[in-house]
Motif scaffolding. Structure first.
Motif, PDB file in Angstrom:
ATOM      1  N   LEU A 137       0.833  -1.211   0.000  1.00  0.00           N
ATOM      2  CA  LEU A 137       0.000   0.000   0.000  1.00  0.00           C
ATOM      3  C   LEU A 137       0.863   1.254   0.000  1.00  0.00           C
ATOM      4  CD1 LEU A 137      -2.762  -1.086   2.545  1.00  0.00           C
ATOM      5  CD2 LEU A 137      -3.077  -0.710   0.085  1.00  0.00           C
ATOM      6  N   ALA A 138       1.936   1.243   0.798  1.00  0.00           N
ATOM      7  CA  ALA A 138       2.810   2.417   0.879  1.00  0.00           C
ATOM      8  C   ALA A 138       3.543   2.648  -0.437  1.00  0.00           C
ATOM      9  CB  ALA A 138       3.812   2.234   2.015  1.00  0.00           C
ATOM     10  N   ALA A 139       4.081   1.588  -1.025  1.00  0.00           N
ATOM     11  CA  ALA A 139       4.825   1.736  -2.279  1.00  0.00           C
ATOM     12  C   ALA A 139       3.916   2.186  -3.411  1.00  0.00           C
ATOM     13  CB  ALA A 139       5.515   0.425  -2.635  1.00  0.00           C
ATOM     14  N   SER A 140       2.749   1.563  -3.523  1.00  0.00           N
ATOM     15  CA  SER A 140       1.816   1.927  -4.598  1.00  0.00           C
ATOM     16  C   SER A 140       1.304   3.351  -4.410  1.00  0.00           C
ATOM     17  CB  SER A 140       0.642   0.943  -4.628  1.00  0.00           C
ATOM     18  OG  SER A 140       1.084  -0.381  -4.832  1.00  0.00           O
ATOM     19  N   GLY A 141       0.960   3.692  -3.165  1.00  0.00           N
ATOM     20  CA  GLY A 141       0.455   5.039  -2.899  1.00  0.00           C
ATOM     21  C   GLY A 141       1.502   6.106  -3.135  1.00  0.00           C
ATOM     22  N   GLY A 142       2.732   5.856  -2.674  1.00  0.00           N
ATOM     23  CA  GLY A 142       3.792   6.840  -2.877  1.00  0.00           C
ATOM     24  C   GLY A 142       4.104   7.066  -4.341  1.00  0.00           C
ATOM     25  N   MET A 143       4.182   5.969  -5.117  1.00  0.00           N
ATOM     26  CA  MET A 143       4.482   6.080  -6.543  1.00  0.00           C
ATOM     27  C   MET A 143       3.403   6.860  -7.285  1.00  0.00           C
ATOM     28  SD  MET A 143       4.714   2.957  -9.302  1.00  0.00           S
ATOM     29  CE  MET A 143       2.922   2.726  -9.246  1.00  0.00           C
ATOM     30  N   LEU A 144       2.166   6.692  -6.868  1.00  0.00           N
ATOM     31  CA  LEU A 144       1.050   7.302  -7.581  1.00  0.00           C
ATOM     32  C   LEU A 144       0.731   8.711  -7.102  1.00  0.00           C
ATOM     33  CD1 LEU A 144      -1.292   6.932  -9.605  1.00  0.00           C
ATOM     34  CD2 LEU A 144      -2.621   5.972  -7.719  1.00  0.00           C
ATOM     35  N   ILE A 145       0.748   8.913  -5.792  1.00  0.00           N
ATOM     36  CA  ILE A 145       0.244  10.162  -5.228  1.00  0.00           C
ATOM     37  C   ILE A 145       1.277  11.286  -5.231  1.00  0.00           C
ATOM     38  CG2 ILE A 145      -0.637  11.226  -3.111  1.00  0.00           C
ATOM     39  CD1 ILE A 145      -2.022   8.581  -2.497  1.00  0.00           C
ATOM     40  N   LEU A 146       2.553  10.961  -4.981  1.00  0.00           N
ATOM     41  CA  LEU A 146       3.562  12.024  -4.875  1.00  0.00           C
ATOM     42  C   LEU A 146       3.615  12.918  -6.124  1.00  0.00           C
ATOM     43  CD1 LEU A 146       6.501  10.265  -2.997  1.00  0.00           C
ATOM     44  CD2 LEU A 146       4.982  12.057  -2.145  1.00  0.00           C
TER      45      LEU A 146
END
Length: 222
Positions: free
Chosen positions: A87-96
């Protein structure tokens, strides 16, 4: 009466529809994915006009809108990896990258180059999406192995296109904030790729695919 009753056809069974926990979970995942792409469309400062900066905004918003719409047309995965790390990796890659702001538009060659990068990112991402079809997802999952189109040259063309699109936007609006956000996105993307490949490596078809396509993001480089 028995003879008459025998000639009367039995009423057809009425199909029943069921709402399942798995179905609700999948619908919620689609909504969350679409909402995450729509985050890129929210900042009020992204105005669309006929300047290079305005066109850069339009390209960015178009890419985000397409990805949001396509989030609702996905296959259910055969298997999926859901935990805090994924969740952290996917969210960081997408949201940042979506947190970038259109401050101080670039001019001259840098502005032109930024727009070209954005257009290239859109093309790569959407061509890969066409070949991926309804197998699109964000969390590491197995929705079938795609090996045609841009997947013949690199294993993660959608991530590559997203990165190029984001870099192009940062070039169109160069600021310390935007550059730092792109730099912060890279480790999340690498982590997300590692997670996906670890999950898919359980599939012998994917192991064969890796042996044929050695590059992850850039042909001949990495």
């Amino acid at each position: 009466m028995d003879a008459i009753a025998a000639r009367i056809p039995a009423p057809a069974a009425v199909p029943q529809s069921y709402v399942t926990v798995a179905g609700l979970r999948r619908a919620l995942g689609d909504c969350v994915l679409a909402a995450s792409f729509m985050l890129a469309m929210l900042p009020a400062g992204r105005e669309i006009n006929f300047t290079l900066a305005g066109v850069a905004n339009a390209v960015w918003l178009t890419g985000a809108a397409i990805m949001a719409v396509m989030s609702f047309a996905r296959f259910a995965p055969r298997s999926v990896s859901v935990n805090l790390r994924t969740l952290a990796a996917s969210g960081g890659m997408l949201i940042l990258p979506c947190l970038m702001r259109p401050i101080a538009p670039s001019t001259g060659a840098l502005a032109t180059a930024g727009l070209l990068f954005e257009l290239l990112g859109i093309v790569i991402t959407q061509v890969a999406r066409v070949y991926m079809g309804r197998s699109f997802g964000i969390l590491p999952a197995n929705r079938g192995i795609v090996s045609k189109g841009p997947f013949r040259w690199i294993r993660h063309p959608i991530y590559f296109g997203w990165l190029i699109l984001s870099i192009g936007y940062a070039m169109s609006f160069v600021s310390e904030r935007n550059v730092l956000l792109i730099a912060a996105t890279l480790p999340f993307m690498v982590c997300r790729i590692n997670q996906e490949e670890a999950h898919l490596s359980a599939d012998p078809d994917y192991r064969r695919y890796i042996s044929m396509v050695p590059y992850r993001l850039l042909p001949g480089v990495v």
